[in-house]
Design an enzyme around this catalytic site. Structure first.
Site, PDB file in Angstrom:
ATOM      1  NE  ARG A  62       4.601   4.286  34.122  1.00  0.00           N
ATOM      2  CZ  ARG A  62       3.586   3.453  34.262  1.00  0.00           C
ATOM      3  NH1 ARG A  62       2.461   3.847  34.845  1.00  0.00           N
ATOM      4  NH2 ARG A  62       3.656   2.208  33.814  1.00  0.00           N
ATOM      5  CE1 TYR A 117      22.138  21.068  42.828  1.00  0.00           C
ATOM      6  CE2 TYR A 117      21.281  18.894  42.252  1.00  0.00           C
ATOM      7  CZ  TYR A 117      21.073  20.200  42.687  1.00  0.00           C
ATOM      8  OH  TYR A 117      19.797  20.623  42.953  1.00  0.00           O
ATOM      9  CG  ASP A 189      24.888  17.657  36.376  1.00  0.00           C
ATOM     10  OD1 ASP A 189      24.388  18.448  35.546  1.00  0.00           O
ATOM     11  OD2 ASP A 189      24.485  17.575  37.553  1.00  0.00           O
ATOM     12  CE  LYS A 214      19.518  24.862  39.008  1.00  0.00           C
ATOM     13  NZ  LYS A 214      18.965  23.516  39.272  1.00  0.00           N
TER      14      LYS A 214
END
Length: 255
Positions: A62, A117, A189, A214
Site C-alpha cells: 500500500r 470540477y 487542479d 484523462k
C-alpha cells in the site's frame, strides 16, 4: 514517496525527453525498457534487524512498489524542481478529496474557484461541510481582488488552470502572492493542462493535482489521480495518504 533519483538530469532535458525516459532504469530492469508490474502486499526483510532498523526501501504494498516508484519519478520529472513528492490515488476525485483533507480541519475556511470540477464542489458542500469546513466560491478571473474574500481561518485556495467546462485561466501568481501573505496554501487542479504544458508549482502553487485518468493515462482505460506538492505541503499530503490508506492498483499504475 519521494523520487528515487532515476532521472538524474531532469532540468537539462526537454519536457518531451523527460516524458519518455523518466522512471525507466534498464540497468535495474535487466535491460527491459519498461518497469515490471509488482503485485503484492507483504514485503519480506532479510532479517529482523533490517525490519526494526527500517533499512528496506519498500515496507508494504500500500505504501508503494517499484512500479509506483517509476510513475512517481516520471511525475517528479514533469512537475519540475519545486516538486518534493508525488502521491498516487485511485481516481482524480480521490486525489482532490485527499488533498483537501490534507490541508483542512474543522473550523477552517477555504476559497474555491466557481468553475471547479462539479464533483470537487460536491465534496466541499458535502463531506467538508459536514466536518465543519466552510467553502466560499469566487470568480476565477478575480486575481488579486481575492484578498477581500479571505477570513482569519482561510487555510487554502483551490483553482483550476484552466477551469472545467468554461476554461478560464486564473491569475495564479497574483492569487499565490495574496494567499501566501495570508498564510494560506494554493492548490491547482491541473488536469486539463498537465505539467507538460503548465508547471504550476513553478508559479508558487503548493499542491498540483491531476485526474490522471484523462491525458496522463491517455487511452480511457485506467482510473487514477496524482498529487504533487512542494516541500512545504508534501509532509501534510504524505501523512494523509498514509492515514487514509490511499493507493492505486499496480496494473493501472503500469499502464
Amino acid at each position: 514517496m519521494k523520487s528515487s533519483g532515476v532521472d538524474a538530469k531532469p532540468a537539462t532535458q526537454q519536457a518531451e525527453t523527460r516524458l519518455v525516459t523518466a522512471g525507466r532504469d534498464p540497468g535495474a530492469q535487466k535491460g527491459f525498457v519498461n518497469p515490471a508490474v509488482f503485485h503484492g502486499s507483504t514485503v519480506l526483510y532479510p532479517s529482523a534487524d533490517d525490519l526494526h532498523s527500517h533499512r528496506s526501501e519498500y515496507t508494504y504494498g500500500r505504501h508503494g512498489t517499484p512500479t509506483t516508484r517509476a510513475l512517481q519519478d516520471v511525475m517528479m520529472a514533469l512537475e519540475g524542481p519545486q516538486c518534493a513528492g508525488v502521491g498516487i490515488a485511485p481516481s482524480g476525485l480521490a486525489a482532490i478529496s485527499t488533498t483537501l483533507m490534507s490541508v483542512t480541519k474543522a473550523g477552517d475556511h477555504i476559497l474555491v474557484c466557481d468553475n471547479v470540477y462539479r464533483p470537487s464542489r460536491n465534496f466541499c458542500n458535502g463531506v467538508l461541510a459536514r466536518y465543519g469546513v466552510e467553502t466560499t466560491y469566487f470568480d476565477p478571473k478575480i486575481g488579486a481582488a481575492i484578498e477581500a474574500l479571505f477570513k482569519p481561518n482561510t487555510r487554502a485556495v483551490l483553482v483550476e488552470a484552466p477551469g472545467s467546462q468554461s476554461f478560464e485561466m486564473p491569475d495564479i501568481p497574483a492569487i499565490v502572492e495574496v494567499a501566501h501573505a495570508r498564510g494560506a496554501l494554493v492548490i491547482d487542479d491541473n488536469t486539463w493542462a498537465t505539467p507538460l504544458f503548465h508547471r504550476s508549482l513553478d508559479f508558487g502553487v503548493d499542491i498540483s493535482m491531476q485526474a490522471a485518468t484523462k491525458y496522463i493515462g491517455g487511452h480511457s482505460d485506467i482510473m487514477f489521480g496524482t498529487i504533487s506538492a512542494n516541500a512545504k505541503a508534501w509532509p501534510m499530503v504524505q501523512e494523509t495518504i498514509r492515514l487514509l490508506g490511499v493507493c492505486a492498483g499496480p496494473d493501472d499504475v503500469y499502464l
